[in-house]
Design a protein around this motif. Structure first.
Motif, mmCIF file in Angstrom:
data_model
loop_
_atom_site.group_PDB
_atom_site.id
_atom_site.type_symbol
_atom_site.label_atom_id
_atom_site.label_comp_id
_atom_site.label_asym_id
_atom_site.label_seq_id
_atom_site.Cartn_x
_atom_site.Cartn_y
_atom_site.Cartn_z
ATOM 1 N N UNK A 164 0.844 -1.194 0.000
ATOM 2 C CA UNK A 164 0.000 0.000 0.000
ATOM 3 C C UNK A 164 0.879 1.243 0.000
ATOM 4 N N UNK A 165 0.248 2.370 -0.265
ATOM 5 C CA UNK A 165 0.983 3.635 -0.329
ATOM 6 C C UNK A 165 0.203 4.730 0.390
ATOM 7 N N UNK A 166 0.832 5.322 1.379
ATOM 8 C CA UNK A 166 0.226 6.428 2.135
ATOM 9 C C UNK A 166 1.321 7.063 2.996
ATOM 10 N N UNK A 167 1.055 8.202 3.643
ATOM 11 C CA UNK A 167 2.079 8.853 4.465
ATOM 12 C C UNK A 167 2.566 7.947 5.595
ATOM 13 N N UNK A 168 3.853 8.021 5.887
ATOM 14 C CA UNK A 168 4.443 7.198 6.944
ATOM 15 C C UNK A 168 4.158 7.760 8.336
ATOM 16 N N UNK A 169 4.180 9.088 8.467
ATOM 17 C CA UNK A 169 3.982 9.728 9.772
ATOM 18 C C UNK A 169 3.083 10.945 9.580
ATOM 19 N N UNK A 170 2.174 11.148 10.514
ATOM 20 C CA UNK A 170 1.291 12.318 10.527
ATOM 21 C C UNK A 170 1.325 12.896 11.936
ATOM 22 N N UNK A 171 1.561 14.202 12.044
ATOM 23 C CA UNK A 171 1.540 14.858 13.352
ATOM 24 C C UNK A 171 0.610 16.063 13.294
ATOM 25 N N UNK A 184 5.729 3.135 -0.749
ATOM 26 C CA UNK A 184 5.326 1.740 -0.562
ATOM 27 C C UNK A 184 6.558 0.954 -0.144
ATOM 28 N N UNK A 185 6.395 0.075 0.841
ATOM 29 C CA UNK A 185 7.515 -0.680 1.397
ATOM 30 C C UNK A 185 7.345 -2.159 1.071
ATOM 31 N N UNK A 186 8.350 -2.720 0.434
ATOM 32 C CA UNK A 186 8.317 -4.135 0.079
ATOM 33 C C UNK A 186 8.956 -4.962 1.188
ATOM 34 N N UNK A 245 -0.395 -0.026 8.512
ATOM 35 C CA UNK A 245 -0.696 -0.998 7.457
ATOM 36 C C UNK A 245 0.190 -0.730 6.245
ATOM 37 N N UNK A 246 0.820 -1.816 5.712
ATOM 38 C CA UNK A 246 1.779 -1.686 4.625
ATOM 39 C C UNK A 246 1.466 -2.597 3.436
#
Length: 425
Positions: A164-171, A184-186, A245-246
């Motif tokens: 999946x693809x989305x922001x890694x960190x949100x503050x 996206x992380x494999x 979720x990745x």
């Protein structure tokens, strides 16, 4: 090279291979032939000096040096050289969707924290919600790194899924919501290193409730975050959300470590120069007149509101209800009258203080000279009454912030910018 036939990176003039004169942290030169090309906030023939109003030359900073923040008061600052400490917490973690409509407590096994996908099955994107230990005032985390170690378990035997693809960190903080990363992380695990610089951070809309496989990144990537906005957010960080979720066929997410660095006075081995130390200007208190038409009367040492140059009592007379015409005449005399001059120079004010009973005019003039405020400390403080304006000038006290005190003679509640028992500094 394999035959040592050219200089390594950072060196020049083969075969001598002299070190490149350009500072690698402050220059963009890959080859050091010719003049050094400095980063935007770096100066000097060798690109080794921060531009005025900037500090902390850092190779990882794309602009070289960081601009001074200092709450907008000054642009003179330097590196604070603080020791680096870390926050690591494994308890009180939870998982939530982007709108925080569903918040689930995570299960802890040893030092790891787990979340099953079935608990958040209604959402395609959900995040770890950090406990209170990571929040609050985190301005000294600027320029430091947030390190996150995560892993995930995919459905066994299923090869149809994809990352999946989305922001890694949100503050969130100070009314802003910003995000970092859109990758996206494999594989089955990842280590995220999030720099707390404003670079590569972007504004994230608060009305986004979920990120699906059909969501375009342009729908949630806002404007770039500025230095000032980053500092405001770190000054009151309200929430820290880390991607949980990745993969599309993920059945479980595992959070191993979340390490937040911050600077503090101490003796730790690692030292950071990314935190600023501001050279605050000496505060010049504003003049007492609240009327913008009154002339500016600069204070002179010792910066007392009752010093002769301020004519504070005259201002209080103006604010006590004297007519506009009388104020006009008094304003004309403010720059002319100096209490250091002989008393006869103050006599023309008698004609200007219309409406003041004759028996009180002498006392009003003494107030102008500061005699009521600069007289010696009384020997019997209990007998010292509070000095008040004559009845003809109104019913407000002449010194509303000063009252008799058994030890000090007078005890004053000083206006902003002054201190001391009598506001003498």
């Amino acid at each position: 090279g394999p035959r040592c036939d050219h200089c390594a990176k950072g060196y020049r003039r083969y075969p001598a291979c002299e070190p490149c004169p350009c500072d690698r942290a402050g220059s963009v030169n890959e080859e050091c032939d010719g003049e050094c090309i400095c980063k935007p906030n770096v100066r000097g023939p060798r690109c080794d000096t921060c531009a005025p109003g900037h500090f902390h030359l850092d190779a990882h900073n794309p602009v070289g040096c960081t601009p001074c923040y200092c709450n907008g008061v000054t642009n003179a600052c330097g590196a604070a050289a603080l020791a680096v400490y870390t926050v690591v917490e494994h308890e009180n973690w939870s998982v939530a969707d982007l709108s925080l409509k569903r918040v689930v407590a995570a299960a802890r096994e040893g030092t790891d924290v787990h979340i099953a996908h079935d608990d958040m099955g209604f959402f395609e994107a959900y995040y770890w919600l950090a406990p209170q230990e990571y929040l609050g005032r985190r301005m000294t985390s600027y320029g430091q790194t947030l390190t996150v170690k995560v892993s995930w378990v995919r459905l066994r035997g299923d090869t149809s899924g994809r990352p999946t693809r989305c922001p890694d960190v949100i503050i969130e903080g100070a009314g802003y919501r910003i995000a970092y990363g859109d990758n996206s992380h494999r594989g089955r695990k990842a280590t995220l290193e999030i720099p707390f610089y404003e670079h590569d951070w972007f504004h994230f809309p608060k009305d986004i409730t979920d990120i699906t496989s059909k969501t375009q990144s342009t729908s949630y990537r806002g404007e770039a975050v500025t230095r000032r906005q980053m500092m405001e957010i770190l000054s009151s960080m309200e929430s820290l959300m880390i991607r949980a979720r990745y993969h599309t066929v993920q059945v479980e997410g595992v959070l191993h470590d979340v390490i937040l660095e911050y600077g503090k006075e101490g003796t730790a081995t690692l030292v950071t120069g990314a935190v600023e130390r501001c050279n605050c200007p000496r505060k010049s208190p504003p003049p007492f007149p609240s009327d913008p038409a009154l002339p500016h009367l600069p204070l002179t040492p010792p910066y007392s509101p009752y010093s002769p140059g301020v004519l504070g009592p005259l201002v209080r007379i103006l604010r006590a209800g004297v007519s506009a015409r009388q104020q006009h005449h008094l304003r004309r005399r403010v720059q002319e009258v100096r209490v250091q001059r002989p008393r006869r120079r103050l006599r023309p004010l008698h004609g200007r203080l219309r409406g003041v009973p004759a028996q009180h005019r002498g006392r009003a003039l003494r107030a102008l000279q500061g005699r009521l405020l600069r007289r010696p400390r009384p020997r019997h403080p209990r007998r010292v009454p509070a000095v008040r304006v004559p009845a003809g000038l109104g019913d407000k006290p002449l010194h509303p912030r000063c009252v008799p005190d058994l030890d000090l003679g007078y005890k004053c509640q000083c206006p902003a910018g002054y201190e001391g028992p009598r506001c003498e500094t």
